[in-house]
Write a protein that holds these residues in place. Structure first.
Motif, PDB file in Angstrom:
ATOM      1  N   ILE A   5       0.911  -1.131  -0.071  1.00  0.00           N
ATOM      2  CA  ILE A   5       0.168   0.018   0.031  1.00  0.00           C
ATOM      3  C   ILE A   5       1.010   1.145   0.044  1.00  0.00           C
ATOM      4  CG2 ILE A   5      -1.826   1.094   1.335  1.00  0.00           C
ATOM      5  CD1 ILE A   5      -2.754  -1.368   2.332  1.00  0.00           C
ATOM      6  N   LYS A   6       1.172   1.959  -1.199  1.00  0.00           N
ATOM      7  CA  LYS A   6       1.709   3.071  -1.304  1.00  0.00           C
ATOM      8  C   LYS A   6       0.972   4.281  -1.030  1.00  0.00           C
ATOM      9  CE  LYS A   6       5.814   5.046  -2.018  1.00  0.00           C
ATOM     10  NZ  LYS A   6       7.042   4.560  -1.248  1.00  0.00           N
ATOM     11  N   SER A   7      -0.172   4.231  -1.277  1.00  0.00           N
ATOM     12  CA  SER A   7      -1.076   5.645  -0.888  1.00  0.00           C
ATOM     13  C   SER A   7      -2.560   4.979  -0.757  1.00  0.00           C
ATOM     14  CB  SER A   7      -1.335   6.572  -2.490  1.00  0.00           C
ATOM     15  OG  SER A   7      -1.894   5.941  -3.143  1.00  0.00           O
ATOM     16  N   LEU A   8      -3.257   5.760   0.123  1.00  0.00           N
ATOM     17  CA  LEU A   8      -4.457   5.454   0.425  1.00  0.00           C
ATOM     18  C   LEU A   8      -5.368   6.497   0.098  1.00  0.00           C
ATOM     19  CD1 LEU A   8      -5.567   2.716   1.656  1.00  0.00           C
ATOM     20  CD2 LEU A   8      -5.254   3.637   3.969  1.00  0.00           C
ATOM     21  N   GLN A   9      -6.580   6.451  -0.498  1.00  0.00           N
ATOM     22  CA  GLN A   9      -7.811   7.323  -0.393  1.00  0.00           C
ATOM     23  C   GLN A   9      -8.976   6.614   0.170  1.00  0.00           C
ATOM     24  OE1 GLN A   9      -7.737  10.339  -2.392  1.00  0.00           O
ATOM     25  NE2 GLN A   9      -9.651  10.825  -1.401  1.00  0.00           N
ATOM     26  N   ILE A  10      -9.325   7.394   1.304  1.00  0.00           N
ATOM     27  CA  ILE A  10     -10.505   7.082   1.989  1.00  0.00           C
ATOM     28  C   ILE A  10     -11.610   8.224   2.133  1.00  0.00           C
ATOM     29  CG2 ILE A  10     -11.086   6.278   4.421  1.00  0.00           C
ATOM     30  CD1 ILE A  10      -8.270   5.655   5.205  1.00  0.00           C
ATOM     31  N   GLU A  11     -12.731   7.955   1.674  1.00  0.00           N
ATOM     32  CA  GLU A  11     -13.871   8.983   1.557  1.00  0.00           C
ATOM     33  C   GLU A  11     -15.280   8.200   2.384  1.00  0.00           C
ATOM     34  OE1 GLU A  11     -14.952   9.610  -2.345  1.00  0.00           O
ATOM     35  OE2 GLU A  11     -12.918  10.756  -2.668  1.00  0.00           O
ATOM     36  N   ARG A  12     -15.640   9.141   3.312  1.00  0.00           N
ATOM     37  CA  ARG A  12     -16.959   8.835   4.297  1.00  0.00           C
ATOM     38  C   ARG A  12     -16.843   7.654   4.900  1.00  0.00           C
ATOM     39  NH1 ARG A  12     -18.153   9.962  -0.968  1.00  0.00           N
ATOM     40  NH2 ARG A  12     -18.676   8.026  -1.590  1.00  0.00           N
ATOM     41  N   PHE A  13     -15.564   7.509   5.424  1.00  0.00           N
ATOM     42  CA  PHE A  13     -15.400   6.413   6.547  1.00  0.00           C
ATOM     43  C   PHE A  13     -15.083   6.662   7.926  1.00  0.00           C
ATOM     44  CE2 PHE A  13     -12.757   3.102   8.612  1.00  0.00           C
ATOM     45  CZ  PHE A  13     -13.733   1.985   8.531  1.00  0.00           C
ATOM     46  N   ALA A  15     -14.805   8.948  10.940  1.00  0.00           N
ATOM     47  CA  ALA A  15     -14.380  10.399  10.871  1.00  0.00           C
ATOM     48  C   ALA A  15     -13.879  11.141   9.762  1.00  0.00           C
ATOM     49  CB  ALA A  15     -13.868  10.572  12.083  1.00  0.00           C
ATOM     50  N   PHE A  16     -13.421  10.053   8.743  1.00  0.00           N
ATOM     51  CA  PHE A  16     -12.882  10.749   7.547  1.00  0.00           C
ATOM     52  C   PHE A  16     -13.774  11.286   6.520  1.00  0.00           C
ATOM     53  CE2 PHE A  16      -9.409   7.298   8.863  1.00  0.00           C
ATOM     54  CZ  PHE A  16      -8.879   8.181   9.559  1.00  0.00           C
ATOM     55  N   SER A  39      -6.925   4.735  14.887  1.00  0.00           N
ATOM     56  CA  SER A  39      -7.486   3.453  14.767  1.00  0.00           C
ATOM     57  C   SER A  39      -8.522   3.190  13.716  1.00  0.00           C
ATOM     58  CB  SER A  39      -8.339   3.084  16.176  1.00  0.00           C
ATOM     59  OG  SER A  39      -7.319   3.150  17.218  1.00  0.00           O
ATOM     60  N   SER A  40      -9.245   4.201  13.253  1.00  0.00           N
ATOM     61  CA  SER A  40     -10.120   4.086  12.074  1.00  0.00           C
ATOM     62  C   SER A  40      -9.173   4.109  10.707  1.00  0.00           C
ATOM     63  CB  SER A  40     -10.915   5.551  12.038  1.00  0.00           C
ATOM     64  OG  SER A  40     -11.833   5.515  12.903  1.00  0.00           O
ATOM     65  N   LEU A  41      -7.841   4.562  10.928  1.00  0.00           N
ATOM     66  CA  LEU A  41      -6.976   4.162   9.542  1.00  0.00           C
ATOM     67  C   LEU A  41      -6.693   2.681   9.384  1.00  0.00           C
ATOM     68  CD1 LEU A  41      -5.447   5.281   7.072  1.00  0.00           C
ATOM     69  CD2 LEU A  41      -3.735   5.859   8.823  1.00  0.00           C
ATOM     70  N   GLY A 351     -11.218  21.268  12.056  1.00  0.00           N
ATOM     71  CA  GLY A 351     -12.697  21.157  11.841  1.00  0.00           C
ATOM     72  C   GLY A 351     -13.469  19.961  11.189  1.00  0.00           C
ATOM     73  N   GLU A 352     -13.984  19.526  10.318  1.00  0.00           N
ATOM     74  CA  GLU A 352     -14.230  18.335  10.046  1.00  0.00           C
ATOM     75  C   GLU A 352     -13.430  17.614   9.065  1.00  0.00           C
ATOM     76  OE1 GLU A 352     -17.304  16.750  10.402  1.00  0.00           O
ATOM     77  OE2 GLU A 352     -17.422  18.322  11.852  1.00  0.00           O
ATOM     78  N   SER A 353     -12.256  18.202   8.831  1.00  0.00           N
ATOM     79  CA  SER A 353     -11.174  17.503   8.029  1.00  0.00           C
ATOM     80  C   SER A 353     -10.230  17.080   8.916  1.00  0.00           C
ATOM     81  CB  SER A 353     -10.507  18.684   7.101  1.00  0.00           C
ATOM     82  OG  SER A 353     -11.688  19.279   6.035  1.00  0.00           O
ATOM     83  N   THR A 354      -9.631  15.820   8.462  1.00  0.00           N
ATOM     84  CA  THR A 354      -8.494  15.143   9.003  1.00  0.00           C
ATOM     85  C   THR A 354      -7.239  15.376   7.977  1.00  0.00           C
ATOM     86  OG1 THR A 354      -9.662  13.368   9.824  1.00  0.00           O
ATOM     87  CG2 THR A 354      -7.329  13.189   9.749  1.00  0.00           C
ATOM     88  N   ILE A 355      -6.074  16.055   8.664  1.00  0.00           N
ATOM     89  CA  ILE A 355      -5.121  16.266   7.968  1.00  0.00           C
ATOM     90  C   ILE A 355      -3.721  15.512   8.125  1.00  0.00           C
ATOM     91  CG2 ILE A 355      -3.276  18.124   7.067  1.00  0.00           C
ATOM     92  CD1 ILE A 355      -6.450  18.966   6.917  1.00  0.00           C
TER      93      ILE A 355
END
Length: 375
Positions: A5-13, A15-16, A39-41, A351-355
């Motif tokens: 896994i080189k990169s990961l795109q997570i949408e609407r999971f 808190a992400f 932990s969610s990651l 805010g609502e974003s995870t950086i």
């Protein structure tokens, strides 16, 4: 060896809402404040690497004690079969909308068959194909104007790299069929929670998988980081209800007969669980939540050195979480000896974003030298 896994795109999971992380290495340490999504990651990677396994989804919900309850959200009552699974979705899904799913997509050398997954909750109706010799049951998305005549039911709709599957939620609530489901993922994925090592009986199946192999030597060598007197480890007992429970025992130069591994303290048992899990994840992924639990700071550098060496030798990609500065410092010391393998990822909320912020070994050296806060 290429990174799975080189990169990961997570949408609407969970808190992400939308998280993208690029540049994972062979061994990755995830840091961040409480509730930043560490932990969610791990859960997202676990669902992806297991090929969307229903057992994995069930185990995740069960571990968080999210099963078996109903909730009231915005005055809308969600019944027992729906509510637990809504926890997987960002802000809980509107099950009357088609845009209620989460998706996890990776780049790297992960097999194409499990490199992307999307999951949603939708209403379906059950159909029976009577034209074939054998009656076949299949599911169709329910149309709102049919609700009065049909008996629609909520289900998870999974798309795993183009392979679609519909699973009624009431089936997922029947625990035992899901627990017994066979893992069909093309790669091993082993998860170790912060407390698994408290009971060595929970690690019996992992021990059976490597028993009488060269991995036993790797485990003993790792345990000697904390207790140099340990000479051998084995597992005795049985999972049968009437038999003695599974127990890890160790032979020590200090004692005339083997002792339960629990006698050597929490640190030895935690390390036993980590290295045993790593050996079972050969050619796959190891996930460890709060990796430093039970480990004194003085042994953590050697622990990381062992993880780096075994991860490279066994071709395992490691994702671990921590909020300990000692753990970060120990990770950097070990990563400096394998600069191309170690990556630290800090998650922070805005805010609502995870950086996400990525630190390579060179940047991490500056962080630890100047004691820059990255936890």
């Amino acid at each position: 060896m290429k990174t799975l896994i080189k990169s990961l795109q997570i949408e609407r999971f969970r808190a992400f809402q939308n998280l993208r992380v690029d540049g994972f290495g062979k061994v990755n340490l995830i840091t961040g404040k409480n509730n930043s999504g560490k932990s969610s990651l791990l859960e997202a990677v676990r669902i992806l690497a297991s090929g969307g396994s229903l057992k994995t989804i069930f185990d995740i919900l069960n571990y968080r004690e999210e099963l078996g309850s109903s909730v009231e959200l915005d005055k809308t009552y969600l019944p027992t079969e729906i509510a637990p699974f809504c926890n997987l979705f960002h802000d809980f899904p509107d099950i009357s909308s088609s845009k209620n799913g989460f998706s996890i997509i990776s780049t790297g050398s992960l097999p194409e068959s499990i490199s992307r997954i999307s999951v949603s909750i939708n209403w379906f109706t059950r159909k029976v194909d009577t034209e074939s010799d054998r009656q076949t049951i299949f599911y169709e998305p329910a149309s709102r104007d049919l609700f009065d005549d049909m008996e629609p039911f909520p289900a998870l709709s999974l798309d795993i790299s183009g392979r679609k599957r519909v699973v009624p939620l009431d089936r997922l609530q029947r625990r035992y069929p899901i627990r017994n489901e066979v893992d069909t993922s093309p790669i091993p994925c082993v998860y170790l929670d912060p407390f698994s090592s408290r009971s060595t009986s929970q690690l019996g199946a992992l021990w059976d998988a490597i028993s009488l192999t060269d991995a036993e030597k790797d485990i003993v060598k790792a345990l000697q980081v904390i207790s140099p007197d340990i000479q051998a480890v084995s597992m005795i007992g049985s999972d049968e209800r009437s038999a003695r429970p599974r127990t890890a025992i160790a032979r020590s130069a200090r004692f005339p007969s083997p002792l339960p591994l629990r006698s050597f303290g929490d640190g030895v048992n935690r390390l036993f669980g980590i290295i045993l899990s790593l050996c079972n994840a050969r050619n796959g992924v190891l996930l460890v939540d709060e990796i430093e639990n039970g480990l004194h700071y003085s042994v953590q550098t050697e622990m990381w050195r062992t993880i780096f060496a075994l991860a490279k030798h066994m071709n395992v990609q490691v994702f671990a979480t921590s909020h300990s500065w000692d753990c970060v410092h120990a990770f950097q010391q070990a990563a400096s000896e394998s600069p191309e393998d170690g990556i630290l990822v800090r998650l922070s909320r805005k805010g609502e974003s995870t950086i996400p912020t990525i630190f390579t070994e060179q940047e991490l050296e500056i962080v630890t030298r100047d004691q820059i806060e990255v936890r």
